[in-house]
Design an enzyme around this catalytic site. Structure first.
Site, PDB file in Angstrom:
ATOM      1  CG  ASN A  30      -9.942  68.352 -29.772  1.00 10.39           C
ATOM      2  OD1 ASN A  30      -9.377  67.255 -30.182  1.00 10.39           O
ATOM      3  ND2 ASN A  30      -9.843  68.621 -28.437  1.00 10.39           N
ATOM      4  N   GLY A  47     -10.131  76.900 -27.038  1.00 10.58           N
ATOM      5  CA  GLY A  47     -11.093  77.690 -26.292  1.00 10.58           C
ATOM      6  C   GLY A  47     -12.083  78.482 -26.813  1.00 10.58           C
ATOM      7  CB  SER A  75      -6.997  71.705 -29.929  1.00 10.12           C
ATOM      8  OG  SER A  75      -7.294  70.776 -29.056  1.00 10.12           O
ATOM      9  CG  HIS A  96     -10.579  64.292 -27.459  1.00  5.68           C
ATOM     10  ND1 HIS A  96     -10.280  63.154 -26.682  1.00  5.68           N
ATOM     11  CD2 HIS A  96      -9.999  65.320 -26.566  1.00  5.68           C
ATOM     12  CE1 HIS A  96     -10.240  63.437 -25.388  1.00  5.68           C
ATOM     13  NE2 HIS A  96      -9.981  64.592 -25.322  1.00  5.68           N
ATOM     14  CG  HIS A  98     -13.729  65.179 -22.377  1.00  3.96           C
ATOM     15  ND1 HIS A  98     -13.252  65.832 -21.076  1.00  3.96           N
ATOM     16  CD2 HIS A  98     -12.676  64.987 -22.969  1.00  3.96           C
ATOM     17  CE1 HIS A  98     -12.030  65.803 -21.388  1.00  3.96           C
ATOM     18  NE2 HIS A  98     -11.705  65.352 -22.481  1.00  3.96           N
ATOM     19  CG  ASP A 121     -24.083  45.338 -36.775  1.00  2.00           C
ATOM     20  OD1 ASP A 121     -23.961  44.420 -37.171  1.00  2.00           O
ATOM     21  OD2 ASP A 121     -25.462  45.895 -36.569  1.00  2.00           O
ATOM     22  CG  HIS A 172      -8.235  62.339 -21.342  1.00  2.00           C
ATOM     23  ND1 HIS A 172      -6.980  62.562 -21.919  1.00  2.00           N
ATOM     24  CD2 HIS A 172      -9.248  62.969 -21.407  1.00  2.00           C
ATOM     25  CE1 HIS A 172      -7.585  63.620 -22.570  1.00  2.00           C
ATOM     26  NE2 HIS A 172      -8.636  64.344 -22.140  1.00  2.00           N
ATOM     27  CE1 TYR A 230     -27.841  45.398 -40.563  1.00  2.00           C
ATOM     28  CE2 TYR A 230     -26.446  46.993 -40.640  1.00  2.00           C
ATOM     29  CZ  TYR A 230     -27.407  46.620 -40.117  1.00  2.00           C
ATOM     30  OH  TYR A 230     -28.322  47.088 -39.113  1.00  2.00           O
TER      31      TYR A 230
HETATM   32 ZN   LIG Z   1      -9.758  65.500 -23.350  1.00  2.00          ZN
END
Ligand SMILES: [Zn+2]
Length: 232
Positions: A30, A47, A75, A96, A98, A121, A172, A230
């Protein structure tokens, strides 16, 4: 125009980037976008699949995660975002995911060592992995505690959220942030890439040395220092 339209739209575009960048599958992940002046943020509804998202479906909540506007449930990670915004007034967006490699390091409870200039960097620090929650925190208000898990880790490492814009939550998965949605999404994608590179580095050479301090400093400063030059 609705007074929350700008954050709804920003959060929508940020969320839509996640599957495109290969950072999420199904409804994992999310993105939220905050307006600190109004004391609110817009976040993905719980969902709802990415192809069904629209800016109107984003849920607007205050920093205590109370729904201000929106028909859907926000969420399940909303409270974590709320705690972070409450304590970090220049954090404009949180992502966030996974994503596979970053999550693997989080599950292994390891900081991601700075092995090379791609890492340097972006930050002079190893990417911290916040310690797993103790049982009292897990039994409490879990998503709320995840916010403190992140803040406590930064405090322990004596590094501010402005100096490092990505973290692993032990057991997590990663969180990344930035002043804007574009920067937060960029940081989430960079974190995944750094996690992947560090993993491969250890596979090729389990005894690989970390980057020398002089190179870390050089690379970070040529991109972020007062005399930065840079670009590629
Ligand atoms: Zn999570």
């Amino acid at each position: 125009m609705n007074k929350y339209a700008h954050i709804r739209l920003a959060a929508y575009h940020g969320n839509m980037q996640l599957p495109k960048l290969g950072l999420v599958i199904f409804t994992f992940g999310n993105v939220s976008a905050a307006d600190h002046q109004l004391g609110v943020f817009a976040i993905k509804p719980s969902g709802v699949s990415y192809e069904d998202l629209t800016p109107e479906k984003m849920v607007v909540v205050d920093f205590n995660s109370k729904v201000i506007e929106g028909d859907l449930r926000p969420s399940s990670d909303t409270k974590t975002h709320g705690i972070l915004y409450k304590h970090c007034n220049e954090m404009g967006s949180i992502v966030h995911t996974h994503s596979t490699y970053a999550t693997a390091w989080a599950q292994a409870l390891r900081d991601i060592p700075n092995y090379g200039t791609t890492h340097a960097d972006h930050t002079v620090y190893d990417i911290p992995c916040a310690a797993p929650m103790d049982d009292a925190m897990i039994a409490g208000d879990y998503e709320h505690e995840t916010g403190f898990q992140i803040l406590n880790c930064l405090k322990e490492k004596e590094v501010s959220y402005k100096e490092i814009e990505m973290i692993l939550v032990g057991n997590h998965a990663p969180f990344a942030w930035g002043k804007t949605v574009e920067k937060a999404v960029y940081n989430a994608a960079v974190l995944e890439e750094l996690a992947k590179m560090a993993f491969l580095t250890e596979q090729i050479n389990p005894g690989a040395a970390r980057l020398k301090q002089s190179l870390i400093k050089k690379h970070y400063e040529r991109k972020h220092g007062d005399d930065s030059y840079y670009g590629q």
